[in-house]
Design a protein around this motif. Structure first.
Motif, mmCIF file in Angstrom:
data_model
loop_
_atom_site.group_PDB
_atom_site.id
_atom_site.type_symbol
_atom_site.label_atom_id
_atom_site.label_comp_id
_atom_site.label_asym_id
_atom_site.label_seq_id
_atom_site.Cartn_x
_atom_site.Cartn_y
_atom_site.Cartn_z
ATOM 1 N N GLN A 85 0.832 -1.201 0.000
ATOM 2 C CA GLN A 85 0.000 0.000 0.000
ATOM 3 C C GLN A 85 0.869 1.256 0.000
ATOM 4 O OE1 GLN A 85 -3.411 0.086 -0.201
ATOM 5 N NE2 GLN A 85 -3.128 2.256 -0.499
ATOM 6 N N GLU A 86 1.965 1.209 0.752
ATOM 7 C CA GLU A 86 2.895 2.352 0.762
ATOM 8 C C GLU A 86 3.483 2.582 -0.626
ATOM 9 O OE1 GLU A 86 4.386 1.673 5.383
ATOM 10 O OE2 GLU A 86 5.797 1.474 3.716
ATOM 11 N N MET A 87 3.801 1.499 -1.322
ATOM 12 C CA MET A 87 4.332 1.632 -2.685
ATOM 13 C C MET A 87 3.278 2.241 -3.607
ATOM 14 S SD MET A 87 6.305 -2.024 -2.970
ATOM 15 C CE MET A 87 6.926 -1.723 -4.622
ATOM 16 N N ALA A 88 2.012 1.850 -3.415
ATOM 17 C CA ALA A 88 0.940 2.402 -4.247
ATOM 18 C C ALA A 88 0.785 3.900 -4.011
ATOM 19 C CB ALA A 88 -0.372 1.681 -3.963
ATOM 20 N N GLU A 89 0.998 4.329 -2.772
ATOM 21 C CA GLU A 89 0.831 5.752 -2.430
ATOM 22 C C GLU A 89 2.005 6.593 -2.880
ATOM 23 O OE1 GLU A 89 -1.822 4.868 1.614
ATOM 24 O OE2 GLU A 89 0.259 5.574 1.767
ATOM 25 N N GLU A 90 3.042 5.956 -3.431
ATOM 26 C CA GLU A 90 4.205 6.717 -3.891
ATOM 27 C C GLU A 90 3.978 7.400 -5.241
ATOM 28 O OE1 GLU A 90 7.596 3.829 -1.807
ATOM 29 O OE2 GLU A 90 7.341 3.883 -3.981
#
Length: 532
Positions: A178-183
């Motif tokens: 999810q953190e990667m998606a928010e990047e």
């Protein structure tokens, strides 16, 4: 003639209002028609790239578990020894794995710190149990212990251990993906990892959704949402700039026209009085206007016209018909009066003539009959006229050196592509200097299977930091796009789109000259159906 002044003033006002409305409507239409699809495509490509990145990251987790399973089988590890390896992997990848458990053939899940439990009712266990798959992946689960969402990778050991351990169950932390998606950072939107059936994956009237699937996680997809306004932000900014420029230009023309109107009208009034006296039969009257400009030429031509008229008036009726044709000369009068209109905007006649000629060439070549593709030769002519105008406007002495092979005259280029680079050279490298004598060079040549075009200029050189920022952007580092000027960004984007991403650009300093280098491919790479 006061009526003429009012009519001209009113006419110009109506023309500028009409042009303003047309300009506003045309820009808004073109931004919506052309920019939105392009930015949508770029956004989708960004989302697809991030989805591939997340998928590759998850593939690495599968590879880690596979390596652990293979190592266990090759070294015939016991359950306790295998737990030591799982703990080591958890420590190495802290925050990625919520836990790594060992599962027996009968579906009992063991951990080195928590009690065991059965997973025989879990779909992912039933699937691997009833098939010969190497591994299965669960849907999203919620870990009560870690209070976070996880995905289980259940991997089959090549050989069942002596302790009846048949599988490794690795719980991967969903929050990391999810953190990667928010990047994703583009157009102020929000990226998130959602289940296929989540309502957040759907577009609404307010939000546009860009979705990309994850092959290793078929129940999940990457969704990026933003507004249409955000996608059009760059175009709207350009629209505002163009409208402000139009308003400034219109205001300047109006103010200048008010000051120059009398100088324009008075000789016309005198010529009008002479024409009235001629109309009353006074054949001795002549125009007495003596000016070294187009109005003076009009006066001389009028006097010559009268001489011709009076001379042919004595001839036969048959010749009188031809006399009328010679008298009118509509095209000549139209062109002359058109030049007189320009006179209303300047008092320096020689520079006025030079600037009008250059401006005429500038728009003639620049408009290009409405075509979006031009030739290298036309672009060089466009630059020459542009530099002439700039030299007059800013009282500079900028020398333009053009050096290229004649074979490149017909090289196809997007219309209006080189002028923004020369404009950057003038505004950033030459205009701030107090010295007049500077140089801009346009160099082009073939090299191997490419054509190289260089814009070089003397003057103020960019800092090393600026060179690095622009070079990183030209190396397709989108994070640097906000640090480069709109002109360079527009040229680069247009060339990439026009030549199907087959071009390269460089920015550097060489021999005390700032250089922008364009490397174009030879062959049929041009996307000539594109309209910019």
């Amino acid at each position: 003639m006061k009526t003429i002044k009012k009519k001209v003033f009113l006419s110009l006002s109506l023309v500028f209002i009409f042009l303003f409305l047309i300009l506003f409507t045309a820009i808004h239409y073109e931004i919506t028609r052309s920019l939105l699809p392009v930015n949508s495509q770029m956004t989708q490509q960004t989302v697809d790239n991030k989805a591939r990145e997340i998928n590759a990251w998850f593939s690495e987790r599968i590879s880690e578990v596979a390596t652990l399973a293979d190592y266990s089988s090759r070294h015939h590890l016991s359950k306790d020894e295998l737990f030591q390896e799982t703990k080591a992997l958890e420590n190495r990848q802290s925050g990625i794995y919520e836990s790594i458990r060992l599962v027996s053939e009968d579906g009992t899940s063991y951990s080195w710190i928590t009690p065991s439990f059965l997973i025989t009712d879990r779909p992912y266990f039933q699937k691997i149990k009833n098939t010969s798959l190497e591994y299965t992946i669960s849907n999203a689960l919620h870990s009560k212990e870690a209070k976070q969402d996880i995905i289980i990778i259940l991997y089959r050991l090549p050989h069942v251990t002596s302790d009846n351990i048949a599988y490794i169950a690795a719980a991967v932390n969903v929050n990391k993906m999810q953190e990667m998606a928010e990047e994703i950072e583009i157009y102020d939107g929000t990226g998130t990892l959602v289940n296929q059936h989540d309502e957040r994956a759907q577009s609404t009237n307010q939000l546009l959704s860009f979705k990309s699937s994850l092959p290793l996680l078929p129940e999940w997809q990457l969704v990026y949402q933003t507004t249409q306004k955000n996608l059009l932000r760059t175009g709207i900014h350009v629209q505002k700039i163009m409208i402000w420029l139009f308003l400034i230009l219109a205001g300047t023309i109006f103010i200048f026209f008010l000051f120059q109107l009398d100088a324009f009208i008075k000789p016309i009034e005198a010529l009008n009085k002479t024409m009235k006296r001629v109309g009353k039969g006074d054949q001795n009257i002549r125009s007495t206007i003596t000016r070294n400009d187009e109005i003076g030429e009009l006066s001389d031509e009028f006097n010559q016209m009268l001489q011709e008229l009076y001379r042919f008036e004595e001839e036969s009726i048959a010749r009188n018909v031809r006399l009328l044709q010679e008298q009118v000369k509509p095209h000549f009068l139209y062109n002359t009066l058109n030049a007189v209109q320009w006179l209303a905007q300047t008092g320096e006649l020689e520079k006025m003539e030079e600037m009008i000629e250059a401006l005429s060439t500038y728009f003639r070549v620049g408009l290009n009959n409405g075509d979006t593709w031009s030739t290298f030769f036309n672009e060089t002519e466009h630059l020459k006229s542009y530099l002439t105008i700039q030299n007059i406007r800013y009282e500079k002495n900028i020398e333009l050196i053009v050096d290229y092979q004649d074979e490149l005259n017909d090289l196809k280029l997007p219309n209006f592509i080189l002028q923004p680079l020369v404009e950057n050279a003038i505004y950033h490298g030459i205009r701030p200097l107090s010295t007049d004598k500077q140089r801009i060079s346009l160099i082009a040549f073939d090299e191997s299977d490419t054509t190289i075009i260089q814009i070089r200029n003397t003057g103020i050189m960019p800092s090393e930091e600026k060179i690095l920022e622009i070079s990183q952007f030209l190396e397709k580092d989108d994070s640097q796009k906000d640090l480069v000027g709109f002109g360079l960004y527009g040229v680069y984007t247009q060339l990439m789109y026009a030549f199907s991403n087959q071009i390269n650009m460089r920015f550097f300093v060489e021999n005390e000259e700032c250089v922008v280098q364009i490397i174009l491919p030879k062959g049929e790479f041009q996307n000539e159906s594109t309209h910019y």
